[in-house]
Every structure is written in structure tokens, then in C-alpha cells.
Design an enzyme around this catalytic site. Structure first.
Site, PDB file in Angstrom:
ATOM      1  N   GLY A   1      -8.202  -4.325  12.730  1.00 52.54           N
ATOM      2  CA  GLY A   1      -9.020  -5.504  13.147  1.00 52.54           C
ATOM      3  C   GLY A   1     -10.052  -5.147  14.184  1.00 52.54           C
TER       4      GLY A   1
ATOM      5  NE  ARG B   1      -2.259  -2.438   3.327  1.00 54.56           N
ATOM      6  CZ  ARG B   1      -2.344  -2.736   4.607  1.00 54.56           C
ATOM      7  NH1 ARG B   1      -3.385  -2.161   4.942  1.00 54.56           N
ATOM      8  NH2 ARG B   1      -1.723  -3.671   5.039  1.00 54.56           N
TER       9      ARG B   1
HETATM   10  C1  UD1 Z   1      -2.632  -5.773  11.341  1.00 56.18           C
HETATM   11  C2  UD1 Z   1      -3.635  -6.598  12.139  1.00 56.18           C
HETATM   12  C3  UD1 Z   1      -4.787  -5.749  12.377  1.00 56.18           C
HETATM   13  C4  UD1 Z   1      -4.479  -4.597  13.365  1.00 56.18           C
HETATM   14  C5  UD1 Z   1      -3.228  -3.933  12.580  1.00 56.18           C
HETATM   15  C6  UD1 Z   1      -2.476  -3.034  13.714  1.00 56.18           C
HETATM   16  C7  UD1 Z   1      -3.297  -8.805  11.411  1.00 56.18           C
HETATM   17  C8  UD1 Z   1      -3.860  -9.932  10.358  1.00 56.18           C
HETATM   18  N1  UD1 Z   1      -3.814  -7.844  11.258  1.00 56.18           N
HETATM   19  O1  UD1 Z   1      -3.102  -5.517  10.159  1.00 56.18           O
HETATM   20  O2  UD1 Z   1      -5.644  -6.625  13.301  1.00 56.18           O
HETATM   21  O3  UD1 Z   1      -5.404  -3.905  13.486  1.00 56.18           O
HETATM   22  O4  UD1 Z   1      -2.024  -4.616  12.357  1.00 56.18           O
HETATM   23  O5  UD1 Z   1      -1.779  -1.832  13.016  1.00 56.18           O
HETATM   24  O6  UD1 Z   1      -2.459  -9.399  12.064  1.00 56.18           O
HETATM   25  N2  UD1 Z   1       4.016  -9.124   8.221  1.00 56.18           N
HETATM   26  C9  UD1 Z   1       4.894 -10.051   8.022  1.00 56.18           C
HETATM   27  N3  UD1 Z   1       4.332 -11.115   7.207  1.00 56.18           N
HETATM   28  C10 UD1 Z   1       3.108 -11.282   6.681  1.00 56.18           C
HETATM   29  C11 UD1 Z   1       2.681 -10.324   6.899  1.00 56.18           C
HETATM   30  C12 UD1 Z   1       2.663  -8.913   7.543  1.00 56.18           C
HETATM   31  O7  UD1 Z   1       5.956 -10.058   8.403  1.00 56.18           O
HETATM   32  O8  UD1 Z   1       3.112 -12.059   5.949  1.00 56.18           O
HETATM   33  C13 UD1 Z   1       4.408  -7.947   8.899  1.00 56.18           C
HETATM   34  C14 UD1 Z   1       4.504  -6.527   8.246  1.00 56.18           C
HETATM   35  O9  UD1 Z   1       5.514  -6.248   7.883  1.00 56.18           O
HETATM   36  C15 UD1 Z   1       4.084  -5.430   9.090  1.00 56.18           C
HETATM   37  C16 UD1 Z   1       3.065  -6.489  10.175  1.00 56.18           C
HETATM   38  O10 UD1 Z   1       3.350  -7.681   9.913  1.00 56.18           O
HETATM   39  O11 UD1 Z   1       5.006  -4.999   9.974  1.00 56.18           O
HETATM   40  C17 UD1 Z   1       1.661  -5.979  10.112  1.00 56.18           C
HETATM   41  O12 UD1 Z   1       1.161  -6.394   8.661  1.00 56.18           O
HETATM   42  P1  UD1 Z   1       0.364  -5.483   7.948  1.00 56.18           P
HETATM   43  O13 UD1 Z   1      -0.025  -5.795   6.504  1.00 56.18           O
HETATM   44  O14 UD1 Z   1       0.657  -4.041   8.207  1.00 56.18           O
HETATM   45  O15 UD1 Z   1      -1.064  -5.701   8.722  1.00 56.18           O
HETATM   46  P2  UD1 Z   1      -2.378  -4.630   8.922  1.00 56.18           P
HETATM   47  O16 UD1 Z   1      -3.349  -4.718   7.737  1.00 56.18           O
HETATM   48  O17 UD1 Z   1      -1.831  -3.251   9.216  1.00 56.18           O
HETATM   49 MG    MG Z   2      -0.009  -2.289   9.499  1.00 54.09          MG
END
Ligand code: UD1
Ligand code: MG
Length: 454
Positions: free
Chosen positions: A147, A18
Site C-alpha cells: 500500500g 499466494r
Molecule cells: C497489507 C496492507 C498493505 C501493506 C502490507 C504490508 C491492507 C489492506 N493492506 O497488504 O497496505 O503494505 O500489508 O505487509 O491492510 N488478514 C486477516 N484477515 C483478513 C485479511 C488479512 O487476518 O481478512 C491478516 C493476514 O493473515 C496477514 C495480515 O492480515 O497476517 C495482512 O494481510 P495480507 O493479505 O498479507 O495483506 P497484504 O496484501 O500483504
Molecule cells: Mg502481507
């Protein structure tokens, strides 16, 4: 008995789609420092037994940015639960050793977190050992992307629903998932293994650990924390919002440390800017990384300062530019449209107008006239200019480096100095003036005649 401790797992493997950027999301700067460094800085005072950062494939630059924290690779990025599992090999030994009670899972994209807030979440879990998962809750002004935390009537946490999977009713819940969780170490991986990917994004969601714990008969709880600190940066707009909030925090910190900011909202600080007591910062000043300002310094309006040390009593600007490697001793004056780079200006040096001082050393009490330029670059090499103490460099002097001007020397205005100047010498390095009496009128008459003949 050894004190029980915690392990931190920071997730940073997401692609950050994004943001629409070639750079990994967590390396985007807030206050000129990568987001993930802010997260690690907030963790440090709590003394984790170990910190593991989960990164994606081809993210060596993230690994470098988080060193000495160890990294595990998650590929492909299949969700936040899958990401935590990728750190298993890094933390399994520590967990098995027994004195770890909690694993704190954080995201690398929440740069505003403070240590106190993380400590509150850790405490919430430790206070009640029966709580297997403590989730950071928040009530943001714009809950849409987050979430939602679904509770029963007594406030017990039942499950977390991602925005994309939420029903209209669930979407109306104001209490959101802040992203950080404190999880009982002994249950963590067993609970993660039960999580599937039956959801809108076909990802393994860490948020499903709540439902997973409930099914196993374990208690979960919400600890409400300040929404401002849990802002998750997923878009450029959120990055700008995080910057705005961080700037507010840094300005407040500077004011509390005894600096005057005449118009705080116009001053931009780096995370590592250090301002001493009774420093005055006039409007529209920008600090880059690595600036330390001692007491009683005045930074006048519209100055841009990075990688500089400024000693007590100095006056800088207006419209001054200090670049990396600038070292100003006590009571130095650097005035308008003066640029300084990789140079040390000794006590009481004055460079008041329109100069470039690069790769130089200038002794105490020397006066640098308007328009002085250190010619430090010939297109291939950088060379140094050394000026002694108590010297006087006349206006519009070009100092062609490498060159040395001795103590007490006096360089006449408009000189092009190509050879070393001895101490106490008067040096004039310019063409001598020639006056031809009456010749101006004669010249004009001739030019006029020529024009008329054309
Ligand atoms: C996530 C939460 C959401 C919360 C929000 C708060 C989940 C499913 N959702 O959503 O409930 O309200 O954060 O900011 O957890 N990442 C990985 N590997 C992956 C996917 C993500 O390491 O496969 C890391 C990303 O780099 C990031 C973090 O996890 O630092 C969160 O991922 P992101 O895609 O930002 O989740 P949100 O959609 O923000
Ligand atoms: Mg996030």
C-alpha cells in the site's frame, strides 16, 4: 496514577493464498520458528497489557502456536479492518477500563520486526496524543505489492492506497505501508465501523482507517521505519528473502556474542541457537532448533546439529550428526560420520568415526571404536544401552540393546554384545578365527577347474 499501557492485536486470519500451501501462512518457519512467534517475541519485551491474535476458522494449530495469547476467530476473511473488529470482544473490557492509550495492530506475516522498532512507533503516537493513527512507513527496494502512503505537501498523512487500487501517479510513490499501526484506543472501533469495502478486492481494508480518521477531524502521521524489518511475507520468494535476512541477523548476533564463524554465510542458525564465547564454527554447519553450545567448542565442517547441548571444550565433526536429546559433556570428541541421538556422552568420551549412538548413556573417558552401533530398535521397541566409565568398545561392535557394559570393561573388535558385560571384563563375542595352512592354493585350483568345466 496507573501507567497507561497498550494492547496488541496481531492479524493472522488471512488464507495466505499466494504461498500455495496447506499450512496457514503465519506457521511457515523463518529460522525454524513460525513467523508469528517472531512477531510475538518482538512484542513481549514491550509488555502489552493484553495480546489478541485473530485467526481463521480451522486454525487450531495457530492458536496452539501463539498460546498463551488469546485468539479471536474471523470468518470469512473479509479484510484487515474486518479482522481487527473480530478482536473487539477480546479487548473491549480492557479498553473500557481506561488505562489503555493505544492499540498496536500488527500482522503475523512480518517476522523481521524488532522490539525497538515497535517501541519507536508506539512512542510516535504517545508523544503527540492528538495523533489518532501512527502508521509505520517504509521505502522498500521493491514497492510494487505494498500500500502507498499519500501525504500532503507538509507531510501529513492523507490516506493509504492499496497497490491494486492505486492510480499510476499513486503507484509511483516510494513511501509504503509497513503494515503496523498504533491507534488511539478510544477511537479505534468507531473509526473501523466507518470503513466500507468499495475497492478492487471487495475487502474491508484497515488502511482505510487513515481516511476515516481524517474525515473525523483526527490527525494521522507516518513514522518511517527500516524497510528490512517490515518485509511482509506473502509468497515463497518473500519467505526465502525473510530467511536470508534473518540468517544475516542471527550470524551477526553470534559473532557479537564471541563466536568465530569462519564462513558466516555458509552457517545456518535457528532462532534459538545459543553459542558461547570462543566457539569456532567451521564452514557449512546447520543448526536445527534447541541447540546450546558452551565455551571453547569447535564444530567442524559439514555437521548437522539439532536438539543438543554441547559442553565446553567439545569437538564435533567434521560430518557429524547430533539429533535431539544429545548431551555432550566437557571435552567430548564426536568425529566424522558419527550420529548421536537421545544419548549422554560423559566427560572426555571419544567416538571418532562411523558410529551410531542412540538411546544410550556413556560414562566419562570411554572410547567408542569406529563402526560401533547401538542396536536400539527391534522394529517395535526402543531400548537403551548403558556403558560405564573408562570402558573400551572395539571397532565394529554391535551393542544389542537393552544391554549394559560395566566400568572399565574391554569389548573386543567385531563383537556382537547381547548380554550385559561385567565391569573390568574382557569380552570377546565373535566367532574364533580358523587358519588352514596351504588351503588357499588348493581352493583356487578347484574353483578354476569348475569354471573350465562349465
Ligand atoms: C497489507 C496492507 C498493505 C501493506 C502490507 C504490508 C491492507 C489492506 N493492506 O497488504 O497496505 O503494505 O500489508 O505487509 O491492510 N488478514 C486477516 N484477515 C483478513 C485479511 C488479512 O487476518 O481478512 C491478516 C493476514 O493473515 C496477514 C495480515 O492480515 O497476517 C495482512 O494481510 P495480507 O493479505 O498479507 O495483506 P497484504 O496484501 O500483504
Ligand atoms: Mg502481507
Amino acid at each position: 496514577m496507573s501507567r497507561s499501557r497498550f494492547i496488541a492485536i496481531v492479524l493472522a486470519a488471512g488464507e495466505g493464498t499466494r504461498l500455495n500451501s496447506a499450512r496457514p501462512k503465519v506457521l511457515h518457519d523463518v529460522a525454524l520458528q513460525p513467523m508469528i512467534r517472531h512477531v510475538l517475541d518482538a512484542l513481549a519485551p514491550l509488555g502489552p497489557a493484553a495480546t489478541a491474535v485473530v485467526i481463521g476458522r480451522d486454525m487450531d494449530d495457530v492458536a496452539r502456536a501463539v498460546a498463551p495469547a488469546r485468539t479471536a476467530i474471523q470468518w470469512p476473511p473479509r479484510g484487515t479492518a474486518d479482522a481487527v473488529k473480530a478482536a473487539r470482544s477480546l479487548v473491549a473490557d480492557r479498553l473500557a477500563a481506561g488505562n489503555i492509550d493505544t492499540v498496536l495492530v500488527l500482522f503475523g506475516d512480518t517476522p523481521l520486526l524488532r522490539s525497538e522498532t515497535l517501541a519507536a512507533l508506539l512512542d510516535a503516537r504517545r508523544r503527540t496524543p492528538a495523533v489518532a493513527v501512527a502508521v509505520a512507513g517504509m521505502r522498500p527496494a521493491e514497492p510494487a505489492p505494498y500500500g502507498r502512503l499519500v501525504q500532503d505537501r507538509d507531510g501529513a498523512l492523507l490516506r493509504i492506497v492499496e497497490a491494486k487500487d492505486a492510480s499510476a501517479e499513486e503507484g509511483a510513490i516510494g513511501l509504503c505501508n509497513g503494515g503496523i499501526m498504533a491507534i488511539a484506543g478510544r477511537h479505534l472501533f468507531a473509526l473501523l465501523d466507518r470503513i466500507g469495502n468499495d475497492n478492487a478486492k471487495r475487502e474491508f481494508y484497515l488502511t482505510d482507517i487513515v481516511a476515516s480518521a481524517r474525515e473525523a477531524g483526527l490527525a494521522c502521521r507516518v513514522t518511517e521505519l527500516p524497510a528490512e524489518e517490515l518485509l511482509g511475507v506473502n509468497t515463497r520468494a518473500e519467505l526465502a528473502e525473510a530467511e536470508r535476512l534473518m540468517q544475516q541477523r542471527l550470524r551477526r548476533r553470534a559473532l557479537e556474542a564471541g563466536a568465530t564463524l569462519v564462513a558466516p554465510e555458509t552457517v545456518f542458525l535457528a532462532a534459538d541457537t545459543r553459542l558461547g564465547r570462543d566457539v569456532v564454527i567451521e564452514p557449512n554447519v546447520v543448526f536445527g532448533p534447541g541447540v546450546t553450545v558452551a565455551e571453547n567448542v569447535r564444530i567442524r565442517a559439514f555437521s548437522h546439529i539439532e536438539g543438543a547441548r554441547i559442553a565446553a571444550g567439545a569437538i564435533v565433526g567434521p560430518f557429524a550428526r547430533l539429533r535431539p536429546g544429545t548431551d555432550l559433556e566437557e571435552d567430548v570428541h564426536v568425529g566424522n560420520f558419527v550420529e548421536v541421538k537421545a544419548s549422554r556422552l560423559g566427560r572426555g568420551v571419544k567416538a571418532s568415526h562411523l558410529s551410531y549412538l542412540g538411546d544410550s548413556e556413556i560414562g566419562a573417558a570411554t572410547n567408542i571404536g569406529a563402526g560401533t552401533i547401538t542396536c536400539n530398535y527391534d522394529g517395535f521397541n526402543k531400548s537403551r544401552t548403558i556403558i560405564g566409565e573408562g570402558a573400551f568398545i572395539g571397532s565394529n561392535t554391535a551393542l544389542v540393546a537393552p544391554v549394559t557394559v560395566g566400568n572399565g570393561a574391554y569389548v573386543a573388535t567385531g563383537s556382537v554384545v547381547t548380554a550385559d558385560v561385567p565391569a573390568d571384563a574382557l569380552t570377546i563375542a565373535r566367532a574364533r578365527q580358523v587358519d588352514k595352512p596351504g588351503r588357499a592354493a588348493e581352493l583356487r585350483a578347484r574353483l578354476k577347474r569348475q569354471r573350465n568345466e562349465r
